[in-house]
Each structure stands twice: as C-alpha cells, then as structure tokens.
Write a protein that holds these residues in place. Structure first.
Motif, short mmCIF file in Angstrom:
data_model
loop_
_atom_site.label_atom_id
_atom_site.label_comp_id
_atom_site.label_asym_id
_atom_site.label_seq_id
_atom_site.Cartn_x
_atom_site.Cartn_y
_atom_site.Cartn_z
N TRP A 120 7.80 17.46 94.06
CA TRP A 120 8.00 18.16 93.26
C TRP A 120 8.67 19.15 93.27
CZ3 TRP A 120 3.75 20.90 93.61
CH2 TRP A 120 2.28 20.30 94.67
N LEU A 121 9.93 18.12 92.62
CA LEU A 121 11.21 18.36 91.92
C LEU A 121 11.13 17.70 90.03
CD1 LEU A 121 14.31 16.82 93.67
CD2 LEU A 121 13.70 18.81 93.11
N LEU A 122 9.67 17.41 89.80
CA LEU A 122 9.15 16.95 88.57
C LEU A 122 9.02 17.87 88.07
CD1 LEU A 122 8.10 13.53 89.26
CD2 LEU A 122 9.84 14.04 88.64
N ILE A 123 9.18 19.36 88.81
CA ILE A 123 8.32 20.55 88.37
C ILE A 123 9.52 20.77 86.97
CG2 ILE A 123 7.10 22.81 88.22
CD1 ILE A 123 5.22 21.58 90.95
N PRO A 124 10.73 21.71 87.55
CA PRO A 124 11.53 22.10 86.92
C PRO A 124 12.32 21.33 85.60
CG PRO A 124 12.42 21.57 89.53
CD PRO A 124 10.41 21.15 88.97
N ILE A 125 12.45 19.57 86.38
CA ILE A 125 13.01 18.87 85.33
C ILE A 125 12.13 18.40 83.72
CG2 ILE A 125 13.62 15.93 85.60
CD1 ILE A 125 13.71 15.93 88.44
N ASN A 126 11.28 18.14 84.50
CA ASN A 126 10.17 18.21 83.24
C ASN A 126 10.42 19.69 82.33
OD1 ASN A 126 9.35 15.36 83.24
ND2 ASN A 126 7.68 16.05 84.60
N ILE A 127 10.22 20.81 82.90
CA ILE A 127 10.00 22.34 82.97
C ILE A 127 11.24 22.37 81.78
CG2 ILE A 127 10.55 25.17 82.66
CD1 ILE A 127 8.22 23.88 84.89
N LEU A 128 12.77 21.87 82.51
CA LEU A 128 13.81 22.21 81.85
C LEU A 128 14.15 21.40 80.57
CD1 LEU A 128 16.32 23.04 84.98
CD2 LEU A 128 15.89 23.84 83.39
N THR A 129 13.82 20.12 81.21
CA THR A 129 14.21 18.81 79.79
C THR A 129 12.93 19.21 78.87
OG1 THR A 129 14.12 17.18 81.45
CG2 THR A 129 13.48 16.41 79.09
N ILE A 130 11.92 19.67 78.72
CA ILE A 130 11.32 20.05 77.43
C ILE A 130 11.70 20.87 76.74
CG2 ILE A 130 9.05 20.31 76.77
CD1 ILE A 130 6.97 19.02 78.86
N VAL A 131 12.04 21.92 77.60
CA VAL A 131 11.95 23.43 76.40
C VAL A 131 13.80 23.30 76.32
CG1 VAL A 131 13.64 25.55 77.33
CG2 VAL A 131 11.17 24.99 78.84
N SER A 132 15.16 22.21 76.64
CA SER A 132 15.92 21.69 76.08
C SER A 132 15.64 20.78 74.43
CB SER A 132 16.45 21.13 77.02
OG SER A 132 17.99 20.67 76.58
N LEU A 133 14.56 19.46 75.16
CA LEU A 133 14.36 18.90 73.62
C LEU A 133 13.72 19.93 72.70
CD1 LEU A 133 13.15 15.44 75.41
CD2 LEU A 133 15.23 16.22 74.14
N LEU A 134 13.10 20.92 73.41
CA LEU A 134 12.04 22.06 71.96
C LEU A 134 13.44 22.47 71.28
CD1 LEU A 134 9.56 22.67 70.60
CD2 LEU A 134 9.41 25.07 72.64
N PHE A 135 14.20 22.96 71.89
CA PHE A 135 15.22 23.49 71.49
C PHE A 135 16.19 22.77 70.16
CE2 PHE A 135 14.66 27.13 74.04
CZ PHE A 135 14.52 28.40 73.22
N PHE A 136 16.07 21.80 70.85
CA PHE A 136 17.57 20.93 70.60
C PHE A 136 16.60 20.75 68.90
CE2 PHE A 136 19.85 19.19 73.75
CZ PHE A 136 21.31 19.06 73.47
N ALA A 137 15.79 20.02 69.07
CA ALA A 137 14.62 19.62 67.73
C ALA A 137 14.20 21.14 66.94
CB ALA A 137 13.08 19.58 68.32
N LEU A 138 14.36 22.32 67.08
CA LEU A 138 13.24 23.34 66.31
C LEU A 138 14.98 23.60 65.36
CD1 LEU A 138 11.93 26.60 68.93
CD2 LEU A 138 11.28 24.76 66.80
N PHE A 139 15.88 23.75 66.46
CA PHE A 139 17.55 23.88 65.59
C PHE A 139 18.02 22.85 65.02
CE2 PHE A 139 17.30 27.28 68.99
CZ PHE A 139 17.68 28.66 68.51
N SER A 140 17.80 21.25 65.04
CA SER A 140 18.51 20.28 64.19
C SER A 140 17.42 20.67 62.69
CB SER A 140 18.31 19.77 65.04
OG SER A 140 19.05 19.29 66.04
N LEU A 141 16.28 20.49 63.59
CA LEU A 141 15.16 20.22 62.60
C LEU A 141 15.04 21.99 61.13
CD1 LEU A 141 12.26 19.24 63.67
CD2 LEU A 141 13.73 17.58 62.36
#
Length: 168
Positions: A113-134
């Motif tokens: 069940w720890l994988l749920i917040p881990i994946n959500i936080l990771t995906i949101v972070s990578l999405l923002f990294f990609a959006l702002f960098s691109l």
C-alpha cells in the motif's frame, strides 16, 4: 568517515566554489550560504542512513524516511544554490517524500500500500519536471517566432476543421 575523506570533500567543494566565483571575492557567510545543503541537510541524511544500516537494521526502517527526504531535498537545494535554476528544480521537493517512502518500502516490510503514494508523488514530480523543462526548452527554441508559430497553428487548425472528411 576518516580525515582524508573529509579533507577531499572540503577541497572539492572549495574548487567548485572557486570555479563559480570567476574572480569575485567570497566571504565565509556567502560560502556557507552557497553550500548550506552540503553542510547541513546532506550530512544529516547520511547520518540517518548510517544509523539504519550500521546500528538499527532491520529493526527500525522508519529512520530511512527522513533520511531519503533530506537527501533528495539536499541535492535539489545544492543544485539550485550552485546554478540558480530553482524554477526547474522545485518538483524535486515533491519527489523527496517519495524517495523516503520508497526506502522505507524497500528496506521495511514491503507493504504494497506504500506504493500508491510513492507512485503518485513520483508521477506528479516527473510530470512537473517534464512540463517546466520542456516548456522552457520550447520557449528558448521558438524565441521571437511565437507569433509565426501561433498563426501556423491557427491556419492548420482551421484547415482541419473545415476540410471535407475523406472516406478510406
């Protein structure tokens, strides 16, 4: 950590500082202001990791949560302090709790069940990294031709909207 390792780390940081100065003078306050993550946050995170791996393992994996958070935040802050690109690095602070929780998951009881917040936080972070960098990369590439690209997009959109459908 032995004395030789500490001296080597100090010399490396001093060399980086001298490279970044480019002839400017730098006092002790500015030096601490520039390297505070390497002086405070990262060593504290290393202490938490050392505490778990050499003293408490496998009894208390909970100390890895603040260790992972501090390590990730310290690295993000140090890169931000050295290069001044905070506008692209802030998603690293969203990634920091994901790293701490992942370490807890990996070395703890592997609670799925720890994988749920881990994946959500990771995906949101990578999405923002990609959006702002691109987005920044796109703005740098386009430069002053934004009006031309906007006009081309409007014309192509209008052509697609008003063109007849072809049957295949």
């Amino acid at each position: 950590m032995n004395k030789r390792t500490l001296i080597a780390c100090f010399l490396i940081l001093l060399g980086i500082c001298l490279m970044l100065m480019k002839g400017e003078t730098l006092n002790a306050g500015e030096l601490i202001g520039l390297f505070w993550p390497s002086l405070f946050a990262i060593p504290l995170s290393i202490f938490f990791h050392w505490l778990y791996f050499f003293m408490l393992a496998p009894k208390a994996p909970g100390v890895l949560i603040p260790g992972g958070i501090l390590l990730t935040a310290g690295i993000v802050c140090q890169i931000g302090m050295l290069f001044g690109n905070w506008e692209y690095l802030w998603p690293g602070f969203i990634l920091a709790p994901a790293v701490g929780l992942f370490e807890f998951y990996w070395f703890g009881g592997r609670n799925k069940w720890l994988l749920i917040p881990i994946n959500i936080l990771t995906i949101v972070s990578l999405l923002f990294f990609a959006l702002f960098s691109l987005g920044s990369l796109f703005n740098q590439m386009v430069g002053g031709g934004k009006t031309v690209i906007a006009a081309v997009l409007i014309i192509v959109g209008a052509l697609v909207l008003f063109s007849k459908k072809r049957s295949i």
